[in-house]
Design a protein around this motif. Sequence first.
Motif: not given
Length: 697
Positions: A1-6, A28-32, A62-66
């Motif tokens: 799991m990533s930090n962005a999703i609990k 990326f972290d959220v999608r993962k 989406a994360d526009i910075r990507e």
Amino acid sequence: MSNAIKYEKIGDIAVLTAQNPPVNALGFDVRKGLLAGIQQAEDDGAKAVLIYGDGRTYFAGADIREFGKPMLDPGLPDLCNRIEASPLIVVSSMHGTALGGGLEVALSSHYRIAVPSAKMGLPEVHLGILPGAGGTQRLPRVAGTEAALDMITSGRPIKAGEALEKGIIDRVTEGEPREIGLAYAQELLDAGAARRAVGDMPAPEAIDFDARYETLLKKGRGQLSPATAMRAVQAACEADSFEAGIKRERELFMELMNSDQRQGMVHAFFSERAVSKLPELKGVAPRALADIGVIGGGTMGAGIATAALLSGLSVTMLEMTDEAAAAAKGRIAGNLQGAVKRGKISADQFEALTNQSLTLATDYTSLANADLVMEAVFEEMSVKKIVFTQLDEVCKPGAILATNTSYLDVNEIAACTKRPEEVIGLHFFSPAHVMKLLEVVVADKTSIDVVATGFALGKMLNKISVRAGVCDGFIGNRILSTYRACADHMILDGASPYQIDKALTGFGFAMGPFAVADLAGLDIGWASRKRLSPTRDARERVPSFPDKLCEDGHFGQKTGKGYYVYEAGKRGGTPNPDVPALIEANRAELEIAPRDFTDEEITRRYMCAMVNEAAKVVGEGIAQRPLDVDMTLLFGYGFPRYRGGPLKWADIEGLDGILADIMAYAKEDDYFWQPAPLLQQLVADGSTFDDLNRENS
Ligand code: CAA
């Protein structure tokens, strides 16, 4: 799991909470985390999955910075397909703004619930792309082709209630997204509800897509994303299968993702937000603003007063006579009626704004309590000085004295007061209650909290505020003077105003420079030419045909004739048949043999002139960053948003080629085409205007 999703499991329900402030963008972290969360829910024996966002919103996209970087797996389309394919019942609970990829995640969930204030939409076209994670395939399946096309090609978000009516969501419930989502998921489980994949629904109905494509292209003035997004919806209707539609969506998405227009629009998105965040204003508190004075109730003053009233400020309008004050009130009331018609204010609010928040006055002492006074009187230094001398006498200590001058020296205006640190330029664009741009003109002695207050006022009035230094015309009008001069030179050399206007609307400008001049009033440029005439360099090419038009009393739209002839009741004008003779006489006088111009050459020269002057404006510190120029041209001068602004356009075109063309033009006229030192420096260093933006933000 990533930090962005609990991940949690509550009874039979696995809960996936997004924790990626500020807007839970699907980086990326959220999608993962989402992918791992779905897998874990299945492994843990959960029966349902709830997806929602912590903080202010569900996923805002989406994360526009990507964008423009290699996409790290899992990509959003695969993630959405995986969510939809899960054997568990997946519920999305939405609040805040479920936009773009956010709505696409919701559409791949099997059930959707939202709080009443939630907004949802597919705004990708505003970033130069299209919904690329199944949005163009799933939305028309739930909402129907027309409703989906409207949302996708306009990018307009809708409120939860409308989404419910359109069948995009299943339920609207007041409450916390976590609680209402959990209750809904439990209810679905208790009722034995079936898993429900939008991708399994029948294809939506086809319409006449070819005709719609042409309309969209024309409406977007060359912007490709709405028309291309429509082709993806077409695939939803006509492809052999859902999977084939998804594949077509991907191809079209990649075309746009790799386009210059996507770069331009993403630049506009971030610059719009960066433009008023100046490092020098960090931690500086603006002064309180409640009562505003406006001097002069013409079109500009009335527009400023309207904008101030609409933002909740009290306004004292100062005019010379009672009749003039009544006329000003009439203009303001007319503007506010427009707001009533558009549903922005109610009839009661109209009454309150015109009769309680607005005070008319003819005596300067009525401005004694104003927190800020804005002067919008005749554009003449001697008149401005009289106004500021009187203001200095009557205004309370700490009041800000602002001038709306378009060209004049704000230092000279400030110097006629005993409080130059409280004088600032606030340059609005007409009609001031509509146009988004505000140039905050900082004079040599303006104090920093006065600057911060100028930006705070811009925010209250819902403007895009740009910091400008003092020079003739500040950022926007100075650059305008140069590209207008370039257009006049091309006319002397053989082009016509109508070919120039056509070439530039073809480039994407809302209007060409001669149609704009007719709209603004040809007398404005005439007055400015007369003012500058004594200081002109002998080498400068100054045409006489624009003055001749004015000498004959033709000031453009307001007199019915200018470069175009305007008939009452008809939109737009037709070329004025008297203009070619004026131009020919001017050429004969200067012994110029006219030559042909292609539309490409017209656009190239015009843009090179604009970029060169813009580079001088940045190089001299009049604009602090290239993005300040870009936003000025975008929000005040009809520059096509999908090109990002003149300096973003220049980066994309290649600075070395632009400099080479300027040097070539300089062989014909080395006075006008003096290359900007900053442009030469950037080319020598192999860097770009965007590099400068990054260094200075
Ligand atoms: N990606 C990255 N950063 C984002 C973002 C996004 N999708 N949306 C907002 N941000 C950033 C902003 O740049 C801003 O950053 P700074 O504070 O550093 O300036 C911060 O989040 C807050 O944004 P706002 O100041 O705009 O806040 P707001 O409350 O006024 O508005 C919003 C919030 C309505 C979400 C607005 O930010 C917005 O419209 N964002 C863009 C939404 C969007 O276009 N989503 C679709 C993306 S494309 C996509 O999803 C398709 C795909 O499949 C690839």
